[in-house]
Design a protein around this motif. Structure first.
Motif, PDB file in Angstrom:
ATOM      1  N   PHE A   1      -1.671  20.031  16.284  1.00  0.00           N
ATOM      2  CA  PHE A   1      -0.916  19.932  17.644  1.00  0.00           C
ATOM      3  C   PHE A   1      -0.607  18.403  17.664  1.00  0.00           C
ATOM      4  N   HIS A   2      -1.576  17.540  16.991  1.00  0.00           N
ATOM      5  CA  HIS A   2      -1.266  16.166  17.139  1.00  0.00           C
ATOM      6  C   HIS A   2       0.218  15.793  16.247  1.00  0.00           C
ATOM      7  N   MET A   3       0.217  16.418  15.194  1.00  0.00           N
ATOM      8  CA  MET A   3       1.440  16.442  14.506  1.00  0.00           C
ATOM      9  C   MET A   3       2.746  16.755  15.245  1.00  0.00           C
TER      10      MET A   3
ATOM     11  N   TYR B   1       0.886  -1.296  -0.013  1.00  0.00           N
ATOM     12  CA  TYR B   1       0.076   0.214   0.179  1.00  0.00           C
ATOM     13  C   TYR B   1       0.915   1.314  -0.009  1.00  0.00           C
ATOM     14  N   ASN B   2       1.901   1.366   0.842  1.00  0.00           N
ATOM     15  CA  ASN B   2       2.847   2.439   0.854  1.00  0.00           C
ATOM     16  C   ASN B   2       3.387   2.723  -0.113  1.00  0.00           C
ATOM     17  N   ILE B   3       4.096   1.756  -0.875  1.00  0.00           N
ATOM     18  CA  ILE B   3       4.714   1.763  -2.034  1.00  0.00           C
ATOM     19  C   ILE B   3       4.030   2.392  -3.234  1.00  0.00           C
TER      20      ILE B   3
ATOM     21  N   PHE C   1       8.182   7.596   4.275  1.00  0.00           N
ATOM     22  CA  PHE C   1       8.281   7.323   5.714  1.00  0.00           C
ATOM     23  C   PHE C   1       7.830   5.795   6.185  1.00  0.00           C
ATOM     24  N   TYR C   2       6.590   5.433   5.710  1.00  0.00           N
ATOM     25  CA  TYR C   2       6.181   4.401   6.428  1.00  0.00           C
ATOM     26  C   TYR C   2       6.636   3.266   5.558  1.00  0.00           C
ATOM     27  N   THR C   3       6.924   3.353   4.390  1.00  0.00           N
ATOM     28  CA  THR C   3       7.597   2.262   3.637  1.00  0.00           C
ATOM     29  C   THR C   3       9.051   2.008   4.247  1.00  0.00           C
TER      30      THR C   3
ATOM     31  N   VAL D   1     -10.799  12.374   9.793  1.00  0.00           N
ATOM     32  CA  VAL D   1     -10.913  14.108   9.568  1.00  0.00           C
ATOM     33  C   VAL D   1     -10.028  14.611   8.545  1.00  0.00           C
ATOM     34  N   GLN D   2      -8.711  13.816   8.578  1.00  0.00           N
ATOM     35  CA  GLN D   2      -7.796  14.432   7.386  1.00  0.00           C
ATOM     36  C   GLN D   2      -8.336  13.712   6.424  1.00  0.00           C
ATOM     37  N   VAL D   3      -8.416  12.449   6.130  1.00  0.00           N
ATOM     38  CA  VAL D   3      -8.775  11.683   4.849  1.00  0.00           C
ATOM     39  C   VAL D   3     -10.396  12.286   4.313  1.00  0.00           C
TER      40      VAL D   3
ATOM     41  N   ALA E   1      12.139  14.877   7.184  1.00  0.00           N
ATOM     42  CA  ALA E   1      11.233  15.743   6.501  1.00  0.00           C
ATOM     43  C   ALA E   1       9.715  15.309   6.914  1.00  0.00           C
ATOM     44  N   ARG E   2       9.442  14.185   7.038  1.00  0.00           N
ATOM     45  CA  ARG E   2       8.165  13.699   7.790  1.00  0.00           C
ATOM     46  C   ARG E   2       7.607  14.691   8.971  1.00  0.00           C
ATOM     47  N   TYR E   3       8.538  14.794   9.809  1.00  0.00           N
ATOM     48  CA  TYR E   3       8.094  15.417  10.987  1.00  0.00           C
ATOM     49  C   TYR E   3       8.540  17.080  11.293  1.00  0.00           C
ATOM     50  N   ASN E   4       8.905  17.543   9.987  1.00  0.00           N
ATOM     51  CA  ASN E   4       9.429  19.063   9.906  1.00  0.00           C
ATOM     52  C   ASN E   4       8.496  19.844   8.798  1.00  0.00           C
TER      53      ASN E   4
ATOM     54  N   SER F   1     -11.566  15.231   4.970  1.00  0.00           N
ATOM     55  CA  SER F   1     -11.639  16.634   4.237  1.00  0.00           C
ATOM     56  C   SER F   1     -10.879  16.650   3.146  1.00  0.00           C
ATOM     57  N   ARG F   2      -9.815  15.571   2.496  1.00  0.00           N
ATOM     58  CA  ARG F   2      -9.088  15.731   1.444  1.00  0.00           C
ATOM     59  C   ARG F   2     -10.169  15.140   0.466  1.00  0.00           C
ATOM     60  N   ILE F   3     -11.035  14.261   0.676  1.00  0.00           N
ATOM     61  CA  ILE F   3     -11.973  13.547  -0.200  1.00  0.00           C
ATOM     62  C   ILE F   3     -13.132  14.667  -0.677  1.00  0.00           C
TER      63      ILE F   3
ATOM     64  N   GLY G   1      -4.887  26.803   1.201  1.00  0.00           N
ATOM     65  CA  GLY G   1      -5.158  26.670  -0.251  1.00  0.00           C
ATOM     66  C   GLY G   1      -6.560  26.137  -0.254  1.00  0.00           C
ATOM     67  N   GLU G   2      -7.049  25.154   0.686  1.00  0.00           N
ATOM     68  CA  GLU G   2      -8.319  24.508   0.803  1.00  0.00           C
ATOM     69  C   GLU G   2      -9.397  25.436   0.967  1.00  0.00           C
ATOM     70  N   LEU G   3      -9.184  26.388   2.121  1.00  0.00           N
ATOM     71  CA  LEU G   3     -10.190  27.436   2.351  1.00  0.00           C
ATOM     72  C   LEU G   3     -10.241  28.363   1.275  1.00  0.00           C
TER      73      LEU G   3
ATOM     74  N   ARG H   1       2.904  17.027  18.520  1.00  0.00           N
ATOM     75  CA  ARG H   1       3.074  15.895  19.696  1.00  0.00           C
ATOM     76  C   ARG H   1       3.954  14.530  18.902  1.00  0.00           C
ATOM     77  N   GLN H   2       3.602  14.045  17.766  1.00  0.00           N
ATOM     78  CA  GLN H   2       4.280  13.005  17.094  1.00  0.00           C
ATOM     79  C   GLN H   2       5.668  13.376  16.756  1.00  0.00           C
ATOM     80  N   ARG H   3       5.878  14.688  16.405  1.00  0.00           N
ATOM     81  CA  ARG H   3       7.166  15.142  16.160  1.00  0.00           C
ATOM     82  C   ARG H   3       7.985  15.031  17.449  1.00  0.00           C
TER      83      ARG H   3
ATOM     84  N   PRO I   1      -1.238   1.883  14.284  1.00  0.00           N
ATOM     85  CA  PRO I   1      -1.549   2.534  15.764  1.00  0.00           C
ATOM     86  C   PRO I   1      -1.848   3.895  15.703  1.00  0.00           C
ATOM     87  N   THR I   2      -2.968   4.210  14.786  1.00  0.00           N
ATOM     88  CA  THR I   2      -3.264   5.765  14.670  1.00  0.00           C
ATOM     89  C   THR I   2      -4.794   6.021  15.242  1.00  0.00           C
ATOM     90  N   SER I   3      -5.046   7.218  15.452  1.00  0.00           N
ATOM     91  CA  SER I   3      -6.456   7.526  15.900  1.00  0.00           C
ATOM     92  C   SER I   3      -7.269   7.673  14.804  1.00  0.00           C
TER      93      SER I   3
HETATM   94  C1  LIG Z   1     -17.334  15.975   4.988  1.00  0.00           C
HETATM   95  C2  LIG Z   1     -16.671  17.457   5.178  1.00  0.00           C
HETATM   96  C3  LIG Z   1     -15.373  17.184   6.180  1.00  0.00           C
HETATM   97  C4  LIG Z   1     -15.030  18.497   6.241  1.00  0.00           C
HETATM   98  C5  LIG Z   1     -13.913  18.689   7.492  1.00  0.00           C
HETATM   99  C6  LIG Z   1     -13.348  19.915   7.743  1.00  0.00           C
HETATM  100  C7  LIG Z   1     -12.443  20.103   8.704  1.00  0.00           C
HETATM  101  C8  LIG Z   1     -10.984  19.835   8.420  1.00  0.00           C
HETATM  102  C9  LIG Z   1     -10.162  20.438   9.077  1.00  0.00           C
HETATM  103  C10 LIG Z   1      -8.588  20.285   8.945  1.00  0.00           C
HETATM  104  C11 LIG Z   1      -8.322  20.003   7.470  1.00  0.00           C
HETATM  105  C12 LIG Z   1      -6.870  19.441   7.181  1.00  0.00           C
HETATM  106  C13 LIG Z   1      -6.665  19.516   5.706  1.00  0.00           C
HETATM  107  C14 LIG Z   1      -5.437  18.853   5.515  1.00  0.00           C
HETATM  108  C15 LIG Z   1      -4.619  19.419   4.621  1.00  0.00           C
HETATM  109  C16 LIG Z   1      -3.391  18.799   4.229  1.00  0.00           C
HETATM  110  O1  LIG Z   1      -3.039  17.649   4.432  1.00  0.00           O
HETATM  111  S1  LIG Z   1      -2.229  20.035   4.028  1.00  0.00           S
HETATM  112  C17 LIG Z   1      -0.521  19.168   3.397  1.00  0.00           C
HETATM  113  C18 LIG Z   1       0.342  18.932   5.092  1.00  0.00           C
HETATM  114  N1  LIG Z   1      -0.472  17.931   5.612  1.00  0.00           N
HETATM  115  C19 LIG Z   1       0.252  17.096   6.682  1.00  0.00           C
HETATM  116  O2  LIG Z   1       1.278  17.624   6.847  1.00  0.00           O
HETATM  117  C20 LIG Z   1      -0.595  16.132   7.203  1.00  0.00           C
HETATM  118  C21 LIG Z   1       0.000  15.585   8.282  1.00  0.00           C
HETATM  119  N2  LIG Z   1      -1.084  14.946   9.239  1.00  0.00           N
HETATM  120  C22 LIG Z   1      -0.933  13.744   8.976  1.00  0.00           C
HETATM  121  O3  LIG Z   1       0.041  13.044   8.768  1.00  0.00           O
HETATM  122  C23 LIG Z   1      -2.164  13.082   9.651  1.00  0.00           C
HETATM  123  O4  LIG Z   1      -2.601  13.565  10.797  1.00  0.00           O
HETATM  124  C24 LIG Z   1      -2.169  11.560   9.836  1.00  0.00           C
HETATM  125  C25 LIG Z   1      -2.177  11.160   8.164  1.00  0.00           C
HETATM  126  C26 LIG Z   1      -3.482  11.107  10.402  1.00  0.00           C
HETATM  127  C27 LIG Z   1      -1.085  10.804  10.413  1.00  0.00           C
HETATM  128  O5  LIG Z   1      -0.816  10.880  11.731  1.00  0.00           O
HETATM  129  P1  LIG Z   1      -0.326   9.682  12.707  1.00  0.00           P
HETATM  130  O6  LIG Z   1      -0.790   8.423  11.814  1.00  0.00           O
HETATM  131  O7  LIG Z   1      -0.701   9.674  13.968  1.00  0.00           O
HETATM  132  O8  LIG Z   1       1.168   9.945  12.455  1.00  0.00           O
HETATM  133  P2  LIG Z   1       2.288   8.828  12.237  1.00  0.00           P
HETATM  134  O9  LIG Z   1       3.200   9.426  13.167  1.00  0.00           O
HETATM  135  O10 LIG Z   1       2.699   9.090  10.748  1.00  0.00           O
HETATM  136  O11 LIG Z   1       1.861   7.441  12.490  1.00  0.00           O
HETATM  137  C28 LIG Z   1       1.571   6.799  13.571  1.00  0.00           C
HETATM  138  C29 LIG Z   1       1.977   5.314  13.597  1.00  0.00           C
HETATM  139  O12 LIG Z   1       1.065   4.862  12.751  1.00  0.00           O
HETATM  140  C30 LIG Z   1       2.062   4.080  11.735  1.00  0.00           C
HETATM  141  N3  LIG Z   1       1.228   4.063  10.377  1.00  0.00           N
HETATM  142  C31 LIG Z   1       0.555   5.023  10.107  1.00  0.00           C
HETATM  143  N4  LIG Z   1       0.010   4.883   8.786  1.00  0.00           N
HETATM  144  C32 LIG Z   1       0.839   3.825   8.454  1.00  0.00           C
HETATM  145  C33 LIG Z   1       0.831   3.184   7.258  1.00  0.00           C
HETATM  146  N5  LIG Z   1       0.239   3.706   6.054  1.00  0.00           N
HETATM  147  N6  LIG Z   1       1.652   2.005   6.964  1.00  0.00           N
HETATM  148  C34 LIG Z   1       2.463   1.730   8.023  1.00  0.00           C
HETATM  149  N7  LIG Z   1       2.531   2.484   9.288  1.00  0.00           N
HETATM  150  C35 LIG Z   1       1.640   3.351   9.430  1.00  0.00           C
HETATM  151  C36 LIG Z   1       3.206   4.797  12.014  1.00  0.00           C
HETATM  152  O13 LIG Z   1       4.286   4.135  11.514  1.00  0.00           O
HETATM  153  C37 LIG Z   1       3.309   5.018  13.298  1.00  0.00           C
HETATM  154  O14 LIG Z   1       3.954   3.971  14.032  1.00  0.00           O
HETATM  155  P3  LIG Z   1       4.837   3.776  15.560  1.00  0.00           P
HETATM  156  O15 LIG Z   1       6.269   4.324  14.883  1.00  0.00           O
HETATM  157  O16 LIG Z   1       4.587   2.520  15.783  1.00  0.00           O
HETATM  158  O17 LIG Z   1       4.051   4.906  16.273  1.00  0.00           O
END
Ligand SMILES: CCCCCCCCCCCCC/C=C/C(=O)SCCNC(=O)CCNC(=O)[C@H](O)C(C)(C)COP(=O)(O)OP(=O)(O)OC[C@H]1O[C@@H](n2cnc3c(N)ncnc32)[C@H](O)[C@@H]1OP(=O)(O)O
Length: 248
Positions: free
Chosen positions: A228-230, A39-41, A145-147, A103-105, A161-164, A107-109, A176-178, A232-234, A95-97
């Motif tokens: 703020f979630h990001m 999936y990630n590749i 990063f995930y791959t 919310v992230q996905v 790069a992922r966390y900065n 809003s993109r869709i 851009g979205e707004l 904290r992850q950082r 292990p993600t919320s």
């Molecule tokens: C119907 C209408 C709805 C409208 C709603 C409107 C409101 C919207 C408001 C907000 C809008 C936001 C819009 C977004 C805009 C953009 O994206 S702009 C571009 C910049 N964007 C970003 O930088 C996005 C950054 N955000 C994120 O990455 C997300 O928060 C995330 C996608 C949810 C990721 O967060 P999280 O998973 O918590 O972080 P990670 O540290 O990456 O992962 C945690 C652990 O999970 C593992 N993992 C996650 N995914 C995978 C995967 N695909 N494959 C393998 N592993 C994965 C990851 O490795 C981590 O594991 P551990 O190391 O064990 O912790």
């Protein structure tokens, strides 16, 4: 002053990273690891194709007009495919919320299908380029990063790069979205698209124009939570801080 490479701390941290990754793979199981790697590749490749197509378009045409039209199929395909990320959280293979990912996905869709695809007159807005570039850089970094993490060979610059990069790219993408939704408002109001007027046999009404206003307003409470979630992850990933989260 001795660098971390010289005093061996980097080697120690690499060894602990590898141990962590091996433990993670054991926890995940072979099938889930194989699926996530595929999936990630696929997603890294998809967003890379998109990046190359955008750069080529701009170099050939020298304008952003027509850019969205030229890349829309690839964008729609890969962004829609990202719905699987919510499934990954729901079935517990990442292990993600669910809430943060949802919310992230969504809003993109929403931006792809209900705004940019549906409202043709806004496809050439500069703001569309703003979120396209910001999403593309983010996703290439995130999926690679995930791959590399799953394959146990995470280069430091990708982790960095992922966390900065999100510190800048997130606000730029959201701006851009707004701005794109804002540009869509007059067309939505004039056309009455996706709106349901009374009277009708179900006795319900829906105004897409007001829905868009509410959506824009919802960025105010929701975006800081994602940001703020990001942050904290950082802190957790780059500085090893242990942080309790309560967003599930
Ligand atoms: C119907 C209408 C709805 C409208 C709603 C409107 C409101 C919207 C408001 C907000 C809008 C936001 C819009 C977004 C805009 C953009 O994206 S702009 C571009 C910049 N964007 C970003 O930088 C996005 C950054 N955000 C994120 O990455 C997300 O928060 C995330 C996608 C949810 C990721 O967060 P999280 O998973 O918590 O972080 P990670 O540290 O990456 O992962 C945690 C652990 O999970 C593992 N993992 C996650 N995914 C995978 C995967 N695909 N494959 C393998 N592993 C994965 C990851 O490795 C981590 O594991 P551990 O190391 O064990 O912790």
């Amino acid at each position: 002053m001795a660098s971390s490479e010289e005093d061996g701390t980097n080697g120690a941290s690499e060894a602990s990273d590898e141990k962590e990754a091996a433990g993670k793979r054991r926890r995940l199981g072979l099938l889930a690891t194989a699926w996530l790697t595929f999936y990630n590749i696929a997603m890294t490749a998809g967003w890379l194709v998109l990046a190359i197509a955008m750069v080529r378009f701009y170099m050939e045409k020298g304008t952003h007009r027509g850019l969205y039209k030229s890349i829309q199929k690839t964008l729609k395909f890969f962004q829609t495919f990202a719905l699987l990320e919510v499934v990954h959280c729901l079935i517990g293979i990442v292990p993600t919320s669910v809430l943060v990912t949802g919310v992230q996905v969504s809003s993109r869709i929403f931006m792809v299908w209900l705004i940019t695809h549906s409202i043709k007159p806004i496809q050439n807005e500069e703001s569309v380029v703003l979120f396209l570039v910001s999403w593309t850089v983010t996703e290439i970094t995130r999926y690679s990063f995930y791959t590399f993490s799953l394959l146990d060979h995470l280069p430091h610059f990708i982790k960095w790069a992922r966390y900065n990069l999100f510190i800048i790219l997130y606000p730029v993408g959201v701006a851009g979205e707004l701005l794109t939704i804002y540009a869509a408002l007059p067309y939505v109001k004039k056309s009455g698209m996706f709106s349901v007027r009374l009277p009708n046999k179900y006795n319900v009404s829906f105004d897409y124009y007001y829905f868009l206003l509410i959506t824009m307003a919802s960025y105010i409470p929701l975006f800081p939570q994602l940001y703020f979630h990001m942050l904290r992850q950082r802190r957790k990933v780059l500085h090893g801080e242990v942080i309790a989260e309560k967003d599930d």
